[in-house]
Design a protein around this motif. Sequence first.
Motif, PDB file in Angstrom:
ATOM      1  N   ASP A   1      -5.185   1.118   4.561  1.00 29.66           N
ATOM      2  CA  ASP A   1      -4.957   1.668   3.170  1.00 29.66           C
ATOM      3  C   ASP A   1      -5.334   3.121   3.064  1.00 29.66           C
ATOM      4  OD1 ASP A   1      -3.815  -0.683   2.329  1.00 29.66           O
ATOM      5  OD2 ASP A   1      -5.851  -1.431   1.559  1.00 29.66           O
TER       6      ASP A   1
ATOM      7  N   GLU B   1      -3.940  -3.507  -5.926  1.00 32.06           N
ATOM      8  CA  GLU B   1      -3.137  -3.988  -4.747  1.00 32.06           C
ATOM      9  C   GLU B   1      -4.013  -5.403  -4.589  1.00 32.06           C
ATOM     10  OE1 GLU B   1      -2.372  -1.729  -1.224  1.00 32.06           O
ATOM     11  OE2 GLU B   1      -2.070  -3.526  -0.354  1.00 32.06           O
TER      12      GLU B   1
ATOM     13  N   SER C   1       0.779  -1.336   0.089  1.00 32.61           N
ATOM     14  CA  SER C   1       0.026   0.039   0.137  1.00 32.61           C
ATOM     15  C   SER C   1       0.911   1.206  -0.079  1.00 32.61           C
ATOM     16  CB  SER C   1      -0.966   0.095   1.203  1.00 32.61           C
ATOM     17  OG  SER C   1      -1.961  -0.879   1.308  1.00 32.61           O
TER      18      SER C   1
END
Length: 337
Positions: free
Chosen positions: A94, A143, A58
């Motif tokens: 995140d 991701e 991240s």
Amino acid sequence: VTDWVERVLAGDTRAAARLCRLVDDQAPGYREQLRALHRVASPAYVVGVTGTPGAGKSTLVDRLVSAYRKEGRRVGVVAIDPTSPFTGGAILGDRIRMQRHFEDPDVFIRSLATRGALGGLSRSASDVVHVLEAWGASVVLLETVGVGQDELDVTRVADSTVVVLAPGQGDDVQSIKAGILECADVFVVNKADRPGADATARDLENMLALGALSLAAVQAAGGHSAGHSAARLTVAAGGGSGWTPPIVKTVATTDSGIDELAEKLAGHRAWTLTEEGHALRAERTRSLLEGWLREELGRMVADQLGPELAAAADDVLSRAVDPHGAVEALLARFRAR
Ligand SMILES: Nc1nc2c(ncn2[C@@H]2O[C@H](COP(=O)(O)OP(=O)(O)OP(=O)(O)O)[C@@H](O)[C@H]2O)c(=O)[nH]1
Ligand SMILES: [Mg+2]
């Protein structure tokens, strides 16, 4: 309904968010809307970022967003929210790590839950990527933690995949499951400020030099990713130069190595546009479609033969029929419908 499509194509962020939700919910008509977008949107460059839990994915994505924003590009981020026991508060994490981009109207960040993704995670990811392309993203970062096959399949939606490793996680390269390493178009050894980063990079180099990645990939492939690795071998054996994943050392927290990573990605992107690269992408797409086809077929079989399957299990247990015979009979009934 087509109104949303028009608004997304005009770059309207709220409409894009709305459409993403419709896609998530698989609301009636969502496939038609996606089809309409797909026809007219320009393809974005899709970068998958996967690797071991906590390696710094991240943080790295956050830095890549900045790098692409500096080039003036609109950027989409799709974070697969792993509801796996490995990483609990991923979404919150995140949000904190990508906080400064939440204010930027040219960055669209979207989380996707791994559980309950009807029709498969890779499909949901692909759908959301298409919405972001239509919204005007010229690059989309995807991701995902490389913990399961479902998560790894997501990387096949990407044009380039970055595999992020970090030293000192108790996972020397040999112990990382081959499936993850096999996905890599570019390796990142992040947390290069920590001891052991050089050793991790050296291990990777040695494996690449030995061609061990491709071999390991084929051995580990079993059924699932056989297509993927076979393609890699074909490329390597095809007389072309193939693509050897470069290894980039980064310290994501201080932005070190990010420019080099962006450069390597651009290099890989250029390679994918060569004949060889195109062949590999075509193979990945083929195997992605095959996976989706399997899911649909599996659902059809379960829907249509569920009760009969249970009855067949009883028959097999009571030895009224042998297992092969039971499967043949079920298949025959399925085909007859
Ligand atoms: N020392 C050091 N720490 C880093 C570096 N990059 C990230 N971190 C830290 O490592 C921790 C995990 O970073 P994340 O970016 O959340 O890692 P992740 O791979 O996205 O984690 P999951 O999504 O939970 O698997 C955070 O505390 C980061 O600040 C780095 O280059 N060096
Ligand atoms: Mg993360």
